[in-house]
Design an enzyme around this catalytic site. Structure first.
Site, PDB file in Angstrom:
ATOM      1  N   TYR A   1      10.242 -28.284   9.701  1.00 10.19           N
ATOM      2  CA  TYR A   1       9.648 -27.062   9.470  1.00 10.19           C
ATOM      3  C   TYR A   1       9.079 -26.252  10.457  1.00 10.19           C
ATOM      4  CZ  TYR A   1       4.830 -28.764   9.036  1.00 10.19           C
ATOM      5  OH  TYR A   1       3.525 -29.198   9.361  1.00 10.19           O
ATOM      6  N   CYS A   2       8.905 -24.849  10.279  1.00 11.63           N
ATOM      7  CA  CYS A   2       8.284 -23.994  11.242  1.00 11.63           C
ATOM      8  C   CYS A   2       7.529 -22.934  10.560  1.00 11.63           C
ATOM      9  CB  CYS A   2       9.160 -23.661  12.389  1.00 11.63           C
ATOM     10  SG  CYS A   2      10.350 -22.747  11.658  1.00 11.63           S
ATOM     11  N   ARG A   3       7.472 -21.903  11.143  1.00  7.61           N
ATOM     12  CA  ARG A   3       6.710 -20.909  10.558  1.00  7.61           C
ATOM     13  C   ARG A   3       7.529 -19.999   9.736  1.00  7.61           C
ATOM     14  NH1 ARG A   3       6.490 -15.599  11.958  1.00  7.61           N
ATOM     15  NH2 ARG A   3       7.317 -16.069  14.192  1.00  7.61           N
TER      16      ARG A   3
END
Length: 123
Positions: free
Chosen positions: A90-92
Site C-alpha cells: 500500500y501507499c498514499r
C-alpha cells in the site's frame, strides 16, 4: 430407496452449508476487509508500506514494514520473503503500490495484493 437418496442429498446439502472454510482471495487489487482476511488466514503474510521512510514514520498501518517502492526492485531488500508468502502493498494514493505489485510479480512472487491507498483502511 428414494427416501434414502433424498436423505443423503439433504445431509450433503446441510454439511456444505456448515462448511466455514474461507475462500481464497485472488492476488490483485483488494480492499481493507480482504487485507484483514488475508492477514488472519496466513500468519506469515507481509504488509508492506511502499512510501518513503519519512511518510512511514509519520503514520502507517499496524504490522506494516517499510520498503520504499524504489527499493522493491532490489532483490536483496525482499529476498528473505518466500515466493509463496502473501504480500500486501500500500501507499498514499495507490500509484506506488501498483508499481510495487508489478515489480514483485516480475520477481516471481505469486501472492501479491495491492491495497492501494492507506486511507482505504481508515487512516
Amino acid at each position: 430407496m428414494k427416501k434414502i437418496l433424498f436423505l443423503v442429498v439433504i445431509c450433503l446439502f446441510l454439511c456444505s452449508c456448515n462448511d466455514k472454510e474461507s475462500k481464497e482471495i485472488e492476488p490483485g487489487k483488494i480492499n481493507c476487509s480482504e487485507m484483514k482476511e488475508i492477514m488472519k488466514q496466513d500468519s506469515n503474510a507481509r504488509l508492506i508500506d511502499v512510501r518513503t521512510s519519512e511518510e512511514y514514520k509519520e503514520e502507517h498501518l499496524d504490522e506494516a514494514i517499510n520498503i520504499p517502492v524504489d527499493n522493491i526492485k532490489s532483490i536483496d531488500t525482499i529476498s528473505s520473503i518466500n515466493l509463496e508468502t502473501p504480500i500486501i502493498v500500500y501507499c498514499r494514493s495507490g500509484n506506488r503500490s501498483a508499481q510495487a505489485k508489478e515489480e514483485l510479480d516480475k520477481l516471481g512472487y505469486n501472492k501479491v495484493y495491492d491495497l492501494g491507498a492507506m486511507s482505504s483502511c481508515g487512516n
